[in-house]
Every structure is written in C-alpha cells, then in structure tokens.
Design an enzyme around this catalytic site. Structure first.
Site, PDB file in Angstrom:
ATOM      1  CE  LYS A 113      -0.463  -0.284   5.061  1.00 21.59           C
ATOM      2  NZ  LYS A 113      -1.335  -0.760   6.156  1.00 21.59           N
TER       3      LYS A 113
ATOM      4  NE  ARG B  56      -6.907   0.302  10.666  1.00 16.09           N
ATOM      5  CZ  ARG B  56      -5.667   0.206  10.204  1.00 16.09           C
ATOM      6  NH1 ARG B  56      -4.886   1.289  10.170  1.00 16.09           N
ATOM      7  NH2 ARG B  56      -5.185  -0.924   9.773  1.00 16.09           N
TER       8      ARG B  56
ATOM      9  CE1 TYR C 152      13.063  32.282   1.268  1.00 15.81           C
ATOM     10  CE2 TYR C 152      12.843  29.894   1.371  1.00 15.81           C
ATOM     11  CZ  TYR C 152      12.819  31.080   0.639  1.00 15.81           C
ATOM     12  OH  TYR C 152      12.552  31.033  -0.701  1.00 15.81           O
TER      13      TYR C 152
ATOM     14  CG  MET D  68       8.860  23.765  -2.366  1.00 18.83           C
ATOM     15  SD  MET D  68       7.712  24.710  -3.389  1.00 18.83           S
ATOM     16  CE  MET D  68       6.753  25.590  -2.180  1.00 18.83           C
TER      17      MET D  68
HETATM   18  C1  LIG Z   1      -0.583  -1.734   6.836  1.00 15.87           C
HETATM   19  C2  LIG Z   1      -1.128  -3.019   7.288  1.00 15.87           C
HETATM   20  C3  LIG Z   1      -0.269  -4.111   7.543  1.00 15.87           C
HETATM   21  C4  LIG Z   1       1.240  -4.005   7.502  1.00 15.87           C
HETATM   22  O1  LIG Z   1       1.740  -3.403   8.691  1.00 15.87           O
HETATM   23  P1  LIG Z   1       3.316  -3.357   8.987  1.00 15.87           P
HETATM   24  O2  LIG Z   1       3.400  -2.943  10.414  1.00 15.87           O
HETATM   25  O3  LIG Z   1       3.895  -2.327   8.086  1.00 15.87           O
HETATM   26  O4  LIG Z   1       3.841  -4.724   8.740  1.00 15.87           O
HETATM   27  C5  LIG Z   1      -0.857  -5.328   7.857  1.00 15.87           C
HETATM   28  N1  LIG Z   1      -2.201  -5.463   7.951  1.00 15.87           N
HETATM   29  C6  LIG Z   1      -3.048  -4.430   7.731  1.00 15.87           C
HETATM   30  C7  LIG Z   1      -4.514  -4.645   7.858  1.00 15.87           C
HETATM   31  C8  LIG Z   1      -2.545  -3.172   7.419  1.00 15.87           C
HETATM   32  O5  LIG Z   1      -3.376  -2.157   7.221  1.00 15.87           O
END
Ligand SMILES: *Cc1c(COP(=O)(O)O)cnc(C)c1O
Length: 387
Positions: free
Chosen positions: A41, A137, A266, A314
C-alpha cells in the site's frame, strides 16, 4: 557515476537485493504452509508498488496487499496476476464493480458492505472478512463475528476466502494486549469452525507480530515495514536480519564559503559562528525532507557525516561541509542510507521528528524518481560450510 546521478537532482534508490533478502529472511521464519503477503500500500511505502510487487513475488511472496482500489488497479494494469487483498473498505456499488472487474479480493467489514456486494456482484468473488478484536478501526466486533460470518455465508456470489483481524500493539514489548486480541480471534475461529466453516484462511500478523511470535502466523502473514528492512520496534531486531531497501540522495549544486556572522536560508535560523563551507543541495520539503528537521538533520558526503544548516526550503537545503574540504558541485549527498561506514536510517529521522519510520518512508514525494539498484551487501554472509 550512474546515469541517474547525471540527470537527476535528487532521487530515491530502491535496493532490490535488500528487498529480496528481506522477503527470504521473513519466509525463513514461517512454516512452509504459511504464506507471505507483501503489503505494498501507499506505493509500497514509497518504494514504488509495481517494482516492489514484482520483486517480492519473485522472492517468495504469494499475495499482495493494498489499501485502496486505485492501488490495486495499478498493479493489475502492470499485468501482475497474483492475488491482491484490498485491506481498506469499499462501500459503493461502483467500487464493488471495479473490484470485481479487476479481480481484487476485498475486505468486507460490515453486514451492510456484504449486502452491497451481494446486490452488485454478477459472478462469484473471493472476499475476506475483517473482525475487530481490539484495534477499533475496521471490522465487525469479535462478539458478533459468528452472526456476521454466517450472514455472508448465505449471500450469493460471496466466497469467504479468509477471516482476519489486525493487532493494535504488536510492537509493544509487553504482549498482554496482543494476547487478548489473539484470544478473541481464537474464540471467533472456534465458533466459526464449529459452525462448519473450515476452508477459510486465518491471518492476524503484521510485521511486528510476524517477528514476535510464530504462534501468530496462522495461514498467512501481512508484512509491510519488515519487507522494507526496518524493525517495528528495537526489541524485534533480534529475530531476523533485515536490510533497509530505500536510500535518498541528492546532488550538490553550489559550494561557497561564508564569513562568521553570516546567516543561512529563510529566517536565518542558522548563523555561522566561524568561517563555514556551505553546500547547497537540490532537495527540499517538496521532495519529502520535512521542514521540521531544519538544523536537526544530518547528511553524508564522501563518507563523512555533516550537519544540515538553516531552514530546509521547498526545493533545496544547505549543509555544512567545512569538514569535507574536497566536497564540490555535482557530487552526491546521502540523506538516508549508507555512504562508506556512515549510515542514516528512517528511524533516525522518525526519532528527531517524534514520529514513526512508516511515516518517513511514505513521505517521499513523486518528484523524486525511484531508481532501482542491486547493491552488494556490506557484510556478505559467507555460505555455511557443511563439512
Ligand atoms: C498496513 C497493514 C499491515 C502491515 O503493517 P506493517 O506494520 O507495516 O507490517 C498489515 N495489515 C493491515 C490490515 C494493514 O493495514
């Protein structure tokens, strides 16, 4: 010099040897029947999702995990055929259609989402049911999990491929809360199994849990951070040897000497107390070097650690190269990664900023080209001799 060092002002290097090493090292912790899902992701935590996915699959991962629909579509558009678990929720019929068309495997979190899928799907689709065991969550609470699973089981076209949950404190050296979540998960598993659902995969572990306890591995582990060579917490580094995959480098575009009393950048947040050689480097906060690290960041030039000085701007920032008299226009500065014996890690940045290394990795902007490298490991392990 590599070609990109001549055409790019700043870039992210992605070391595929390190990535593949990490995949193999993680696989080495698993029973043969446990699969490795590479969490890619957020553009593979900033490393480039397509390249990382291909490389992770080649090294032994068998699943990919993304957070969003467009992230899944990007992998399919690149021709990646592996099973892709969509970790985030999808709620609308339009999303369901796109998920099904790309043959992504969605996470179903609530009965309502399950019904949207059932009303929209025209052909069977593998789905994964999310149980909330304490993260608060996504997912249906462990207390109502059995009803939820049985509801989905009765719906047309939804084929339950796995039942899973996510841990909130797997990186905590105190395992109490994680164990409580596991107990709740086990309770759900027992209920579901006795209701006759026996085919579904089970999974619970992120990187921290994968390293912390083999008892959390079940049928599949979902590793993100560890793939990229970082440890979720220092105490977990004892379990496996991982290599950081990402390095951030930029070129010096100008060098000058300033007199004592001269301010830099800056706001003149830095004022030279002595004659100082200042190098201007072509990387800034629009590339993902946080401005909050101004005057607190370090960089490596010719194997020497030097301080960054003045406000990060920047597109550029300044470093003090008084200790590296030969440093000159055109040469490469390392902001994250290794140069000679020195190294700066995402953990160093995270600590200075008061955040976590995950946020550092996915903070590098797309203005920085990702270039893939295959670096020889610094300390190559010699092959174990058998006689
Ligand atoms: C992001 C995520 C992971 C991976 O987590 P890490 O700590 O980076 O290994 C695993 N399961 C779910 C549901 C996630 O959202």
């Amino acid at each position: 010099m590599q070609n990109w060092e001549l055409t790019h002002r700043a870039w992210v290097e992605v070391d595929l040897n390190a990535l593949e090493h990490n995949v193999r090292a993680l696989r080495g912790l698993l029973k043969p029947s446990t699969e490795l899902l590479a969490v890619v992701k957020a553009d593979a935590y900033g490393h480039g999702a397509v390249t990382v996915s291909q490389s992770a699959l080649a090294a032994g991962a068998t699943w990919l995990g993304v957070a969003t629909l467009p992230e899944g579509l990007e992998l399919r558009a690149a021709g990646i055929p592996a099973p892709i678990l969509l970790l985030g929720a999808t709620n609308t019929p339009e999303e369901v259609q796109a998920v099904a068309q790309a043959q992504l495997q969605p996470t179903i979190c609530t009965p309502k989402q399950a019904l949207t899928y059932a009303e929209t799907l025209a052909t069977p689709l593998a789905v994964h049911l999310k149980i909330d065991t304490g993260m608060s969550r996504l997912g249906t609470s462990w207390q109502s999990a059995l009803e939820f699973v049985q509801l989905v089981q009765r719906l047309p076209n939804l084929k339950i491929a796995s039942i899973y949950s996510h841990l909130a404190t797997a990186d905590d050296p105190n395992p109490a809360l994680m164990q409580l979540q596991q107990q709740r998960f086990e309770q759900v598993v027992a209920q579901v199994r006795s209701a006759g659902l026996t085919e579904q995969r089970l999974h619970l572990a992120n990187s921290a849990a994968t390293l912390a306890d083999p008892d959390l591995h079940y049928d599949l582990v979902r590793t993100g951070l560890a793939l990229y060579g970082l440890y979720s917490a220092p105490h977990l580094s004892l379990h496996v040897d991982l290599r950081p995959v990402l390095q951030v480098r930029a070129r010096i575009t100008q060098v000058k000497t300033i007199a004592p009393g001269t301010g830099v950048s800056y706001g003149h947040l830095f004022v030279a107390s002595q004659e100082t050689r200042v190098a201007t480097v072509a990387i800034g906060y629009a590339d993902g070097v946080p401005r909050l690290l101004s005057n607190r960041l370090q960089a490596i030039v010719r194997g020497v650690r030097v301080p960054q000085i003045g406000a990060i701007t920047m597109d550029q920032c300044m470093i003090d190269v008084t200790a590296v008299p030969d440093a000159q226009e055109g040469e490469v500065v390392t902001f994250l990664g290794e140069d000679g014996a020195e190294q700066i890690s995402a953990e160093d940045w995270a600590e200075a900023l008061g955040t976590i290394s995950w946020e550092i990795l996915c903070g590098f902007k797309h203005r920085l080209p990702r270039v893939t490298v295959r670096r020889a490991p610094q300390f190559e392990q010699s092959a174990p001799s058998s006689r």
